[in-house]
Design a protein around this motif. Structure first.
Motif, PDB file in Angstrom:
ATOM      1  N   GLU A   1       0.864  -1.187   0.000  1.00 24.41           N
ATOM      2  CA  GLU A   1       0.000   0.000   0.000  1.00 24.41           C
ATOM      3  C   GLU A   1       0.895   1.229   0.000  1.00 24.41           C
ATOM      4  N   ALA A   2       0.566   2.175  -0.872  1.00 24.83           N
ATOM      5  CA  ALA A   2       1.316   3.424  -0.969  1.00 24.83           C
ATOM      6  C   ALA A   2       0.339   4.522  -1.339  1.00 24.83           C
ATOM      7  N   PRO A   3       0.572   5.734  -0.887  1.00 25.19           N
ATOM      8  CA  PRO A   3      -0.372   6.822  -1.203  1.00 25.19           C
ATOM      9  C   PRO A   3      -0.347   7.166  -2.689  1.00 25.19           C
ATOM     10  N   SER A   4      -1.461   7.674  -3.157  1.00 30.73           N
ATOM     11  CA  SER A   4      -1.565   8.123  -4.547  1.00 30.73           C
ATOM     12  C   SER A   4      -1.255   9.614  -4.623  1.00 30.73           C
ATOM     13  N   VAL A   5      -1.047  10.095  -5.845  1.00 28.88           N
ATOM     14  CA  VAL A   5      -0.797  11.516  -6.076  1.00 28.88           C
ATOM     15  C   VAL A   5      -1.730  11.987  -7.187  1.00 28.88           C
ATOM     16  N   GLU A   6      -1.997  13.276  -7.194  1.00 29.08           N
ATOM     17  CA  GLU A   6      -2.854  13.868  -8.214  1.00 29.08           C
ATOM     18  C   GLU A   6      -2.023  14.821  -9.065  1.00 29.08           C
ATOM     19  N   VAL A   7      -2.278  14.769 -10.374  1.00 32.86           N
ATOM     20  CA  VAL A   7      -1.578  15.620 -11.330  1.00 32.86           C
ATOM     21  C   VAL A   7      -2.618  16.276 -12.212  1.00 32.86           C
ATOM     22  N   THR A   8      -2.511  17.591 -12.382  1.00 33.69           N
ATOM     23  CA  THR A   8      -3.401  18.337 -13.277  1.00 33.69           C
ATOM     24  C   THR A   8      -2.575  18.848 -14.446  1.00 33.69           C
ATOM     25  N   ALA A   9      -2.954  18.401 -15.614  1.00 33.73           N
ATOM     26  CA  ALA A   9      -2.228  18.809 -16.823  1.00 33.73           C
ATOM     27  C   ALA A   9      -2.869  20.043 -17.425  1.00 33.73           C
ATOM     28  N   GLU A  10      -2.074  20.833 -18.102  1.00 29.08           N
ATOM     29  CA  GLU A  10      -2.582  21.995 -18.810  1.00 29.08           C
ATOM     30  C   GLU A  10      -2.950  21.606 -20.235  1.00 29.08           C
ATOM     31  N   ALA A  11      -3.724  22.447 -20.873  1.00 31.10           N
ATOM     32  CA  ALA A  11      -4.110  22.179 -22.255  1.00 31.10           C
ATOM     33  C   ALA A  11      -2.857  22.142 -23.145  1.00 31.10           C
ATOM     34  N   GLY A  12      -2.768  21.114 -23.968  1.00 30.81           N
ATOM     35  CA  GLY A  12      -1.625  20.966 -24.856  1.00 30.81           C
ATOM     36  C   GLY A  12      -0.473  20.181 -24.264  1.00 30.81           C
ATOM     37  N   GLU A  13      -0.572  19.755 -23.007  1.00 30.88           N
ATOM     38  CA  GLU A  13       0.494  18.978 -22.393  1.00 30.88           C
ATOM     39  C   GLU A  13       0.286  17.479 -22.642  1.00 30.88           C
ATOM     40  N   THR A  14       1.394  16.759 -22.677  1.00 36.96           N
ATOM     41  CA  THR A  14       1.382  15.309 -22.885  1.00 36.96           C
ATOM     42  C   THR A  14       1.997  14.632 -21.677  1.00 36.96           C
ATOM     43  N   VAL A  15       1.317  13.622 -21.173  1.00 34.35           N
ATOM     44  CA  VAL A  15       1.836  12.808 -20.078  1.00 34.35           C
ATOM     45  C   VAL A  15       2.355  11.517 -20.695  1.00 34.35           C
ATOM     46  N   LEU A  16       3.641  11.236 -20.476  1.00 33.12           N
ATOM     47  CA  LEU A  16       4.305  10.092 -21.084  1.00 33.12           C
ATOM     48  C   LEU A  16       4.566   9.018 -20.030  1.00 33.12           C
ATOM     49  N   PHE A  17       3.944   7.859 -20.228  1.00 32.03           N
ATOM     50  CA  PHE A  17       4.208   6.680 -19.402  1.00 32.03           C
ATOM     51  C   PHE A  17       5.195   5.786 -20.161  1.00 32.03           C
ATOM     52  N   TYR A  18       6.049   5.077 -19.448  1.00 28.08           N
ATOM     53  CA  TYR A  18       7.082   4.256 -20.090  1.00 28.08           C
ATOM     54  C   TYR A  18       7.490   3.152 -19.123  1.00 28.08           C
ATOM     55  N   THR A  19       8.135   2.127 -19.672  1.00 28.12           N
ATOM     56  CA  THR A  19       8.670   1.046 -18.846  1.00 28.12           C
ATOM     57  C   THR A  19      10.172   1.220 -18.668  1.00 28.12           C
ATOM     58  N   ASP A  20      10.740   0.478 -17.728  1.00 28.90           N
ATOM     59  CA  ASP A  20      12.163   0.629 -17.417  1.00 28.90           C
ATOM     60  C   ASP A  20      13.066   0.201 -18.564  1.00 28.90           C
ATOM     61  N   GLY A  21      12.544  -0.586 -19.507  1.00 31.66           N
ATOM     62  CA  GLY A  21      13.364  -0.998 -20.636  1.00 31.66           C
ATOM     63  C   GLY A  21      13.882   0.165 -21.450  1.00 31.66           C
ATOM     64  N   LEU A  22      13.133   1.265 -21.506  1.00 29.49           N
ATOM     65  CA  LEU A  22      13.596   2.452 -22.219  1.00 29.49           C
ATOM     66  C   LEU A  22      14.872   2.993 -21.599  1.00 29.49           C
ATOM     67  N   LEU A  23      14.978   2.937 -20.287  1.00 26.74           N
ATOM     68  CA  LEU A  23      16.176   3.426 -19.596  1.00 26.74           C
ATOM     69  C   LEU A  23      17.300   2.403 -19.633  1.00 26.74           C
ATOM     70  N   GLN A  24      16.965   1.133 -19.518  1.00 23.39           N
ATOM     71  CA  GLN A  24      17.993   0.106 -19.438  1.00 23.39           C
ATOM     72  C   GLN A  24      18.653  -0.164 -20.785  1.00 23.39           C
ATOM     73  N   ARG A  25      17.934   0.065 -21.883  1.00 22.43           N
ATOM     74  CA  ARG A  25      18.543  -0.147 -23.197  1.00 22.43           C
ATOM     75  C   ARG A  25      19.659   0.857 -23.484  1.00 22.43           C
ATOM     76  N   THR A  26      19.660   1.978 -22.799  1.00 22.29           N
ATOM     77  CA  THR A  26      20.723   2.958 -23.028  1.00 22.29           C
ATOM     78  C   THR A  26      22.076   2.451 -22.559  1.00 22.29           C
ATOM     79  N   GLY A  27      22.085   1.547 -21.571  1.00 21.09           N
ATOM     80  CA  GLY A  27      23.340   1.072 -21.015  1.00 21.09           C
ATOM     81  C   GLY A  27      23.969   2.024 -20.022  1.00 21.09           C
ATOM     82  N   ASP A  28      23.321   3.137 -19.714  1.00 23.26           N
ATOM     83  CA  ASP A  28      23.845   4.120 -18.766  1.00 23.26           C
ATOM     84  C   ASP A  28      23.345   3.822 -17.359  1.00 23.26           C
TER      85      ASP A  28
END
Length: 505
Positions: free
Chosen positions: A421-448
């Motif tokens: 169990e962990a608390p949730s958070v709220e995010v309010t986006a502005e018009a024209g903004e994009t929220v990008l979800f991704y998996t850890d593979g995007l970071l791990q493929r860099t090798g950094d």
């Protein structure tokens, strides 16, 4: 010529040496079975005047042709030294063995069906002295994959060849003939054949080949797999020795192609299963535009995403990853995603409750696995998201005036705690903004390291050109290419990559 020291020179009676007539390929098959390659030798010189230097012809002493009547005959030649004759034969055998070893080593290093077929065509062309060719793969069990690959032939040239009636082509006769039928088809002069199909004659003249030599690709276990055809620019056919060498090589190549066919089938099966476990299309909800990008490894990973409409014009967005790879991980991914959809419909307004139920299910049914997940309850009309994450990377907000990570609470992955169990958070986006979800593979493929990988991701998101920011698909593509440059987003990797972008109007 081999230099055999006198201490080990074999003394052969002249009559016995003259009767030795062991063929090159008989010696190869008897004394040199194909073994695991050790090292590559230096490359052979290029072909000169239609003669392939990679297959040097062994020196054989042959009887002189009888002279025509009335023509004075020269003095009889001095009998050849039996020891020299034997050394010449041994030199020819060694040369043939070296050639076959090098060619099979190159073939064994290929890691895909396409690479194996290209190497087969190149090696076969060197053995039979041809310049162009094609190989057709059609496994007799009908399970595929079916393909036609060319050497020195463009895709349009292969298209012209496919317009010729199949039973008029050498590969068609080999593939459609009875089992154990023709073992080779040589057409030394196509245009002199009486029964040549008119369409075949037209295509051969258009492509500029006048002769062909074809061999089947088959194994005792898998049956017929395909056929290889090599094309000559002028009337010609391979010598008997070249045919033997090509036959030995092709039998080995057929076994390697059979293994590559099995690998290709397994990859296609995993790809199909992975695609079926993910949404076939993204939902259309007023006020938000969605786009997703996925890159899967060759073994099939456990990364997944989901987007499903919820009551009251809401939207559920989720990304996650299951430990492991292969069919077991894919099956666990399907069960996890299906369970999350059910929990999201029942209590999607509370993302913490959704992930808590998911953690309990995972602990009871998948005790040997852990998983990360991020679920967001999205209200497009208010441009508000309520997020809860379990060991997953935070989403990234990309807009005209800000590019920042969402600060979510730190939590362990699912299945690693007795009660999650962990608390949730709220995010309010502005018009024209994009929220990008991704998996850890995007970071791990860099090798950094992870801190540098996060910095690279943030820089890539901040550099999205302004004209692209209105399209969530273009934003995801730009981030993917920038974080993983030089084709790292396309090459096979053990790490899967998932991007899910939501742009608010």
């Amino acid at each position: 010529m081999l230099d055999i020291p006198s201490r080990v020179r074999v003394h052969v009676e002249p009559l016995l040496a003259a009767q030795i007539d062991m063929g090159v390929c008989d010696a190869i098959e008897q004394y040199a079975p194909v073994r695991k390659p050790h090292a590559m030798n230096a490359p052979h010189p290029s072909k000169v005047a239609g003669i392939d230097a990679t297959v040097p012809s062994p020196a054989h002493t042959v009887a002189p042709a009888p002279a025509a009547p009335g023509v004075p005959q020269a003095a009889p030649p001095v009998p050849a030294d039996p020891g020299a004759l034997l050394q010449d034969r041994l030199a020819g055998w060694v040369s043939d063995l070296t050639t076959l070893q090098e060619l099979t080593e190159r073939l064994a290093r290929t890691a895909s069906l396409t690479e194996a077929l290209q190497e087969l065509l190149h090696a076969g062309a060197a053995l039979v002295g041809a310049r162009r060719g094609l190989v057709v793969v059609e496994p007799c069990d009908g399970l595929g994959p079916d393909s036609m690959t060319g050497l020195g032939l463009a895709r349009s040239d292969l298209g012209h060849i496919e317009t010729v009636p199949r039973d008029c082509m050498a590969y068609g006769r080999l593939l459609d003939g009875p089992p154990g039928g023709e073992r080779e088809i040589a057409q030394p002069d196509l245009f002199s054949e009486d029964g040549l199909d008119p369409r075949h004659r037209e295509v051969a003249a258009r492509l500029g080949y006048a002769a062909s030599y074809a061999l089947p690709l088959c194994t005792d276990r898998d049956g017929a797999l395909g056929a290889a055809v090599w094309l000559y620019d002028e009337p010609a056919e391979p010598l008997e020795r070249q045919r033997h060498l090509a036959g030995i090589y092709t039998r080995y190549a057929a076994q390697h192609v059979a293994r590559m066919v099995e690998v290709e089938r397994a990859r296609a099966c995993l790809t199909t299963i992975t695609e079926e476990l993910l949404p076939s299309r993204l939902p259309r909800v007023p006020g938000v535009q969605l786009a997703a990008r996925r890159r899967s490894g060759p073994h099939g990973g456990g990364d997944w995403y989901d987007a499903l409409p919820l009551p009251d014009a809401a939207l559920g967005l989720a990304v996650g990853s299951v430990t492991g790879s292969g069919p077991g991980a894919l099956a666990a991914t399907g069960r996890l995603r299906a369970s999350l959809r059910a929990y999201a419909v029942m209590e999607g307004e509370d993302p913490v409750a959704v992930l808590s139920d998911l953690e309990l299910l995972l602990r009871l049914t998948e005790s040997a696995r852990s998983a990360t997940a991020l679920f967001a309850y999205c209200e497009p009309a208010l441009r508000k998201l309520t997020l809860a994450g379990a060991g997953h990377s935070p989403p990234l907000v990309i807009g005209p005036r800000r590019t920042e990570f969402v600060e979510t609470s730190l939590s362990a992955p699912l299945g690693m705690l007795a009660c999650w169990e962990a608390p949730s958070v709220e995010v309010t986006a502005e018009a024209g903004e994009t929220v990008l979800f991704y998996t850890d593979g995007l970071l791990q493929r860099t090798g950094d390291p992870m801190d540098r990988a996060f910095a690279r991701l943030h820089a890539a998101a901040a550099s999205v050109p302004r004209p692209l920011r209105g399209d969530p698909g273009a934003v995801a593509d730009h981030v993917l290419r920038t974080v993983l440059p030089d084709g790292l987003d396309e090459v096979d990797s053990t790490e899967d990559v998932i991007l899910l972008a939501a742009r608010f109007d």
